[in-house]
Design a protein around this motif. Structure first.
Motif, mmCIF file in Angstrom:
data_model
loop_
_atom_site.group_PDB
_atom_site.id
_atom_site.type_symbol
_atom_site.label_atom_id
_atom_site.label_comp_id
_atom_site.label_asym_id
_atom_site.label_seq_id
_atom_site.Cartn_x
_atom_site.Cartn_y
_atom_site.Cartn_z
ATOM 1 N N ILE A 125 -21.399 -25.696 64.161
ATOM 2 C CA ILE A 125 -21.839 -24.424 63.587
ATOM 3 C C ILE A 125 -20.919 -23.312 64.069
ATOM 4 C CG2 ILE A 125 -24.250 -25.146 63.366
ATOM 5 C CD1 ILE A 125 -24.897 -23.601 65.876
ATOM 6 N N LYS A 126 -20.852 -22.249 63.300
ATOM 7 C CA LYS A 126 -19.926 -21.155 63.592
ATOM 8 C C LYS A 126 -20.623 -19.857 63.966
ATOM 9 C CE LYS A 126 -16.366 -23.687 62.452
ATOM 10 N NZ LYS A 126 -15.417 -24.159 63.496
ATOM 11 N N ASP A 127 -21.961 -19.833 63.862
ATOM 12 C CA ASP A 127 -22.697 -18.592 64.100
ATOM 13 C C ASP A 127 -24.082 -18.924 64.648
ATOM 14 O OD1 ASP A 127 -24.494 -16.178 63.276
ATOM 15 O OD2 ASP A 127 -22.447 -15.459 62.967
ATOM 16 N N LYS A 129 -26.767 -17.703 63.839
ATOM 17 C CA LYS A 129 -27.736 -17.696 62.733
ATOM 18 C C LYS A 129 -27.896 -19.085 62.111
ATOM 19 C CE LYS A 129 -26.862 -12.851 61.559
ATOM 20 N NZ LYS A 129 -26.343 -11.909 60.534
ATOM 21 N N GLU A 130 -26.937 -19.980 62.378
ATOM 22 C CA GLU A 130 -26.988 -21.331 61.813
ATOM 23 C C GLU A 130 -27.844 -22.282 62.653
ATOM 24 O OE1 GLU A 130 -23.124 -22.933 60.676
ATOM 25 O OE2 GLU A 130 -22.299 -20.896 60.717
ATOM 26 N N LYS A 132 -30.927 -24.051 63.737
ATOM 27 C CA LYS A 132 -32.144 -24.301 62.971
ATOM 28 C C LYS A 132 -33.352 -24.541 63.879
ATOM 29 C CE LYS A 132 -29.505 -26.404 59.187
ATOM 30 N NZ LYS A 132 -29.275 -27.645 58.403
#
Length: 293
Positions: A125-127, A129-130, A132
């Motif tokens: 993931i890059k952020d 916010k990703e 889960k």
């Protein structure tokens, strides 16, 4: 016939006692007590290049530094307390304070060196916010860095800790709010880069991340670079500090020179950040931040 034997035995016993006391006295004074312009400094392989550079720079000021790189299960603080070193450089002030408390010791912070911000790293993931719901997050299992990691997760707004969170004994059981129901697991600090394939993200110590090829600027989130508690220090004993004031004065000048600052920024590519704050100010600020209300 046995009188000379007894006298010889008493003399031998006395000589052994004098020798033991002499060795003990030397040990209490530190590793390099015979030379006021020499320091035996223990560090880890992560910071060895830095201290070899400092050693070379210090020669011009008449300071001889012997760099001892210790790895594995060797406790650099215990080596210092035992008199095998004059100083060590591997830990932040919060860890030193914690170690002193646990071991009922009084090792002293003699100077500031670097700050190595803790970061949240991920492979897939890059952020933030990703991340889960139910995602698995790995953090260090040693108490000082576990607390540090939980505070970082709170700073990233992924969890909320209980009011009055106990930095000395706090753990995942003191999470007050976990909106994403994150599955927070612990692992040995050095193993965290290896678990990145099996977790959404891991909070990795800066030096460990550097060894694994991860740069701070690639992290999803990292600590404030000015956080007093995590400023790395040169540790020594009060006795050695008193015996070798000129050596530590020269070390201070080298540590905070432009050459060393440039070397840190170039060699470690932003993972280690040189600290310009002086040790007295840092110690005082840390005490105030941790005063019991």
């Amino acid at each position: 016939m046995d009188k000379p034997f007894r006298q010889g035995k008493l003399l031998l016993t006395a000589l052994i006692l004098v020798t033991v006391l002499a060795i003990s006295a030397c040990s209490n004074k530190g590793a390099g007590s015979g030379n006021e312009n020499s320091l035996k400094v223990g560090t880890t392989d992560i910071q060895a290049d830095l201290w070899n550079f400092i050693r070379d720079e210090a020669k011009a000021d008449g300071l001889n530094i012997e760099v001892v790189t210790l790895t594995g299960q060797v406790d650099l603080n215990q080596s210092l307390a035992d008199g095998d070193l004059d100083a060590n450089a591997f830990q932040h002030i919060a860890y030193l304070t914690s170690w002193n408390g646990i071991h009922k010791a009084s090792l002293a912070a003699a100077d500031t060196t670097i700050i190595a911000p803790l970061g949240i790293y991920a492979k897939n993931i890059k952020d933030l916010k990703e991340i889960k719901e139910g995602a698995k997050i790995a953090i260090p299992n040693d108490q000082t860095n576990l607390v540090r990691a939980l505070k970082l997760l709170e700073s990233a707004k992924l969890i909320k800790l209980q009011e009055g969170f106990d930095a000395a004994k706090g753990g995942v059981d003191q999470i007050a709010d976990n909106p994403l129901k994150l599955n927070i697991i612990t692992a040995q600090s050095g193993m965290l880069p290896r678990v990145l394939d099996d977790v959404a993200a891991a909070i990795i110590n800066n030096g460990v991340a550097l060894q694994a090829g991860y740069k701070l600027n690639s992290s999803l989130y990292h600590e404030n670079e000015a956080d007093t508690a995590y400023i790395n220090v040169v540790a020594t004993t009060e006795g050695i500090l008193k015996d070798k004031p000129e050596a530590f004065k020269k070390l201070n000048a080298v540590l905070h020179s432009q050459k060393v600052s440039d070397y840190i920024q170039t060699r470690y590519e932003g993972n280690f950040i040189p600290v310009t704050r002086q040790i007295d100010e840092v110690v005082e600020a840390f005490k105030k931040e941790n005063e019991t209300p």
